[in-house]
Scaffold this motif. Structure first.
Motif, PDB file in Angstrom:
ATOM      1  N   UNK A 195       0.851  -1.075  -0.059  1.00 50.14           N
ATOM      2  CA  UNK A 195      -0.081   0.081  -0.155  1.00 50.14           C
ATOM      3  C   UNK A 195       0.749   1.402   0.202  1.00 50.14           C
ATOM      4  N   UNK A 196       1.853   1.217   0.840  1.00 50.70           N
ATOM      5  CA  UNK A 196       2.754   2.588   0.869  1.00 50.70           C
ATOM      6  C   UNK A 196       3.650   2.648  -0.316  1.00 50.70           C
ATOM      7  N   UNK A 197       3.959   1.490  -0.903  1.00 49.46           N
ATOM      8  CA  UNK A 197       4.514   1.699  -2.257  1.00 49.46           C
ATOM      9  C   UNK A 197       3.808   2.115  -3.389  1.00 49.46           C
ATOM     10  N   UNK A 198       2.480   1.888  -3.206  1.00 47.66           N
ATOM     11  CA  UNK A 198       1.486   2.263  -4.265  1.00 47.66           C
ATOM     12  C   UNK A 198       1.362   3.817  -4.031  1.00 47.66           C
ATOM     13  N   UNK A 199       1.394   4.164  -2.866  1.00 46.87           N
ATOM     14  CA  UNK A 199       1.120   5.446  -2.706  1.00 46.87           C
ATOM     15  C   UNK A 199       2.142   6.387  -2.935  1.00 46.87           C
ATOM     16  N   UNK A 200       3.417   5.688  -3.128  1.00 44.13           N
ATOM     17  CA  UNK A 200       4.464   6.369  -3.922  1.00 44.13           C
ATOM     18  C   UNK A 200       4.460   6.741  -5.284  1.00 44.13           C
ATOM     19  N   UNK A 201       3.382   6.116  -5.873  1.00 49.51           N
ATOM     20  CA  UNK A 201       3.215   6.128  -7.307  1.00 49.51           C
ATOM     21  C   UNK A 201       3.186   4.769  -8.071  1.00 49.51           C
ATOM     22  N   UNK A 202       3.636   3.822  -7.533  1.00 56.64           N
ATOM     23  CA  UNK A 202       3.916   2.683  -8.216  1.00 56.64           C
ATOM     24  C   UNK A 202       2.550   2.168  -8.832  1.00 56.64           C
ATOM     25  N   UNK A 203       2.594   1.675 -10.224  1.00 55.74           N
ATOM     26  CA  UNK A 203       1.476   1.323 -10.798  1.00 55.74           C
ATOM     27  C   UNK A 203       1.673  -0.188 -10.652  1.00 55.74           C
ATOM     28  N   UNK A 204       1.117  -0.857  -9.644  1.00 57.46           N
ATOM     29  CA  UNK A 204       1.347  -2.237  -9.430  1.00 57.46           C
ATOM     30  C   UNK A 204       0.844  -3.351 -10.558  1.00 57.46           C
ATOM     31  N   UNK A 205      -0.435  -2.737 -11.168  1.00 60.55           N
ATOM     32  CA  UNK A 205      -0.860  -3.734 -12.180  1.00 60.55           C
ATOM     33  C   UNK A 205      -0.027  -3.756 -13.449  1.00 60.55           C
ATOM     34  N   UNK A 206       0.516  -2.438 -13.751  1.00 61.82           N
ATOM     35  CA  UNK A 206       1.216  -2.465 -15.033  1.00 61.82           C
ATOM     36  C   UNK A 206       2.695  -3.098 -14.871  1.00 61.82           C
ATOM     37  N   UNK A 207       3.227  -2.950 -13.510  1.00 66.97           N
ATOM     38  CA  UNK A 207       4.571  -3.639 -13.145  1.00 66.97           C
ATOM     39  C   UNK A 207       4.358  -5.143 -13.063  1.00 66.97           C
ATOM     40  N   UNK A 208       3.273  -5.679 -12.664  1.00 62.92           N
ATOM     41  CA  UNK A 208       3.150  -6.993 -12.861  1.00 62.92           C
ATOM     42  C   UNK A 208       2.922  -7.603 -14.170  1.00 62.92           C
ATOM     43  N   UNK A 209       2.319  -6.798 -15.197  1.00 63.02           N
ATOM     44  CA  UNK A 209       2.390  -7.323 -16.370  1.00 63.02           C
ATOM     45  C   UNK A 209       3.770  -7.237 -17.039  1.00 63.02           C
ATOM     46  N   UNK A 210       4.455  -6.215 -16.765  1.00 66.73           N
ATOM     47  CA  UNK A 210       5.880  -6.297 -17.283  1.00 66.73           C
ATOM     48  C   UNK A 210       6.729  -7.796 -16.640  1.00 66.73           C
ATOM     49  N   UNK A 211       6.281  -7.947 -15.538  1.00 66.40           N
ATOM     50  CA  UNK A 211       7.126  -9.155 -14.799  1.00 66.40           C
ATOM     51  C   UNK A 211       6.571 -10.541 -15.260  1.00 66.40           C
ATOM     52  N   UNK A 212       5.265 -10.618 -15.115  1.00 69.66           N
ATOM     53  CA  UNK A 212       4.900 -11.788 -15.291  1.00 69.66           C
ATOM     54  C   UNK A 212       4.012 -12.218 -16.628  1.00 69.66           C
ATOM     55  N   UNK A 213       3.939 -11.154 -17.703  1.00 73.65           N
ATOM     56  CA  UNK A 213       3.216 -11.367 -18.859  1.00 73.65           C
ATOM     57  C   UNK A 213       3.922 -10.657 -19.873  1.00 73.65           C
ATOM     58  N   UNK A 214       5.316 -10.785 -19.848  1.00 77.71           N
ATOM     59  CA  UNK A 214       5.997 -10.246 -20.784  1.00 77.71           C
ATOM     60  C   UNK A 214       7.195 -11.317 -21.265  1.00 77.71           C
ATOM     61  N   UNK A 215       6.791 -12.364 -21.554  1.00 76.00           N
ATOM     62  CA  UNK A 215       7.893 -13.549 -22.194  1.00 76.00           C
ATOM     63  C   UNK A 215       7.900 -13.581 -23.548  1.00 76.00           C
ATOM     64  N   UNK A 216       8.803 -14.270 -24.073  1.00 79.50           N
ATOM     65  CA  UNK A 216       8.970 -14.333 -25.550  1.00 79.50           C
ATOM     66  C   UNK A 216       8.289 -15.795 -25.939  1.00 79.50           C
ATOM     67  N   UNK A 217       8.115 -15.728 -27.216  1.00 86.99           N
ATOM     68  CA  UNK A 217       7.483 -16.922 -27.979  1.00 86.99           C
ATOM     69  C   UNK A 217       8.077 -18.463 -27.671  1.00 86.99           C
ATOM     70  N   UNK A 218       9.548 -18.079 -27.511  1.00 87.30           N
ATOM     71  CA  UNK A 218      10.566 -19.154 -27.409  1.00 87.30           C
ATOM     72  C   UNK A 218      10.034 -19.881 -25.791  1.00 87.30           C
ATOM     73  N   UNK A 219       9.987 -18.821 -25.081  1.00 87.50           N
ATOM     74  CA  UNK A 219       9.790 -19.304 -23.702  1.00 87.50           C
ATOM     75  C   UNK A 219       8.381 -20.048 -23.485  1.00 87.50           C
ATOM     76  N   UNK A 220       7.324 -19.534 -24.255  1.00 88.54           N
ATOM     77  CA  UNK A 220       5.930 -20.326 -24.332  1.00 88.54           C
ATOM     78  C   UNK A 220       5.939 -21.525 -24.747  1.00 88.54           C
ATOM     79  N   UNK A 221       6.789 -21.972 -26.209  1.00 88.57           N
ATOM     80  CA  UNK A 221       6.869 -22.914 -26.674  1.00 88.57           C
ATOM     81  C   UNK A 221       7.575 -23.986 -25.794  1.00 88.57           C
ATOM     82  N   UNK A 222       8.852 -23.478 -24.965  1.00 87.49           N
ATOM     83  CA  UNK A 222       9.475 -24.127 -23.997  1.00 87.49           C
ATOM     84  C   UNK A 222       8.641 -24.576 -23.000  1.00 87.49           C
ATOM     85  N   UNK A 223       7.806 -23.524 -22.513  1.00 91.10           N
ATOM     86  CA  UNK A 223       6.800 -24.276 -21.418  1.00 91.10           C
ATOM     87  C   UNK A 223       5.802 -25.221 -21.951  1.00 91.10           C
TER      88      UNK A 223
END
Length: 337
Positions: A195-223
């Protein structure tokens, strides 16, 4: 409310060392994950606001998606920038050691850190730390080293000075070390900090997408290959084991971080409470352990391979063949599960 878990005398000791220092180096462990990178960069941005000459040195490369974090492109990698890294360590007067508990966790960087005459501060959340630092802040009960960095900054009285960049990196470290707050995140204080980090201006949802939904096609095929060809279920032991060889990774143009999170996937299967991922690397087999509920994979990792970590998330290295590592795990399942 966020409790003051770090003893006051250690806060004072760290503050004195920071105020006295001019050149500061931050190091973390080999095969750096989100917490190693997030905690290092979070602390980097904070120290830079205090007018310090700060550098982050990591033993080897970071996953591509972690370049979404501010100043990630300024990290010095020891494996291909050895001369520069050594120069920075030689002239620093303060060394922060983040997210590791023993010097062997930083690989070839360990000798330089151990021989450095600089004062050293350890900030870690793993069990059984070695005594190689002047100040040791070790709290296995917290979610991440990034959480400890947040707590340190606040306890020193500098929360108001925390930049958005620092907050973003700390948030990234906390999220990645908890699987997006899916495990090791049952403490209400984790959410109070978020909560305090979000108050600092962190867009938690956008950061989540960059960290968890930002993989390559090769990674998806490997998975897909991993789940269809390389996952074995042991129903009588409620366990899944994944294996991945070096040659198999080459087939999918593997990049650092492409297998991040694979070990967690089998835990989505009904009645699978333990997941083990064995990956072949150049120098050893890398084992990752994950579990749900009361099953302690830290004990398994430690007793079988001398590894360590946390109750539900642990890891180890094994200098042997894939077949031998797999046999050790399979033979041990009746004992542990």
């Amino acid at each position: 409310m966020i409790t003051k878990i770090i003893p006051e005398e250690k806060i004072i000791a760290v503050l004195k060392l920071i105020n006295k220092a001019k050149n500061i180096v931050i190091v973390s462990h080999k095969r750096p994950d989100g917490d190693a990178i997030g905690s290092s960069l979070g602390l980097y941005h904070f120290l830079a606001t205090k007018g310090k000459d700060v550098s982050v040195i990591l033993p080897d490369a970071i996953p591509g998606y972690m370049y979404a974090l501010p100043s990630a492109d300024g990290i010095v990698f020891y494996d291909n920038q050895m001369t520069k890294a050594q120069e920075l360590i030689n002239r620093c007067d303060l060394l922060f050691c983040l997210d590791f508990n023993t010097l062997d966790r930083i690989g070839k960087l360990s000798a330089s850190v151990n021989e450095s005459k600089a004062k050293k501060i350890l900030m870690d959340h793993h069990l059984h730390h070695d005594e190689f630092c002047d100040v040791i802040i070790s709290h296995p009960e917290v979610s991440s080293a990034s959480e400890l960095v947040f707590r340190l900054i606040c306890r020193m009285g500098y929360f108001a000075d925390m930049t958005l960049e620092s907050a973003q990196c700390i948030c990234a470290g906390m999220m990645t070390d908890t699987g997006g707050l899916a495990y090791n995140a049952n403490s209400p204080e984790v959410y109070a900090i978020m909560e305090e980090l979000i108050k600092k201006g962190v867009d938690k949802d956008a950061l989540y997408r960059k960290l968890f939904n930002n993989y390559s096609e090769n990674r998806m095929r490997l998975m897909g290959y991993m789940l269809y060809e390389k996952m074995k279920i042991y129903p009588e032991y409620h366990t899944a084991i994944l294996t991945l060889s070096y040659n198999e990774m080459l087939k999918f143009n593997y990049k650092p971080g492409d297998s991040e999170g694979f070990v967690n996937i089998p835990l989505s299967i009904d009645h699978v409470f333990c997941s083990i991922f064995i990956k072949e690397e150049k120098e050893c087999m890398k084992l990752s352990f994950r579990s749900q509920g009361d099953f302690d994979v830290n004990k398994m990792a430690n007793e079988l391979f001398g590894g360590g970590g946390h109750k539900n998330a642990s890891g180890a290295d094994y200098k042997g063949t894939m077949a031998d590592a797999l046999k050790i795990v399979e033979d041990a399942l009746p004992k542990y599960i």
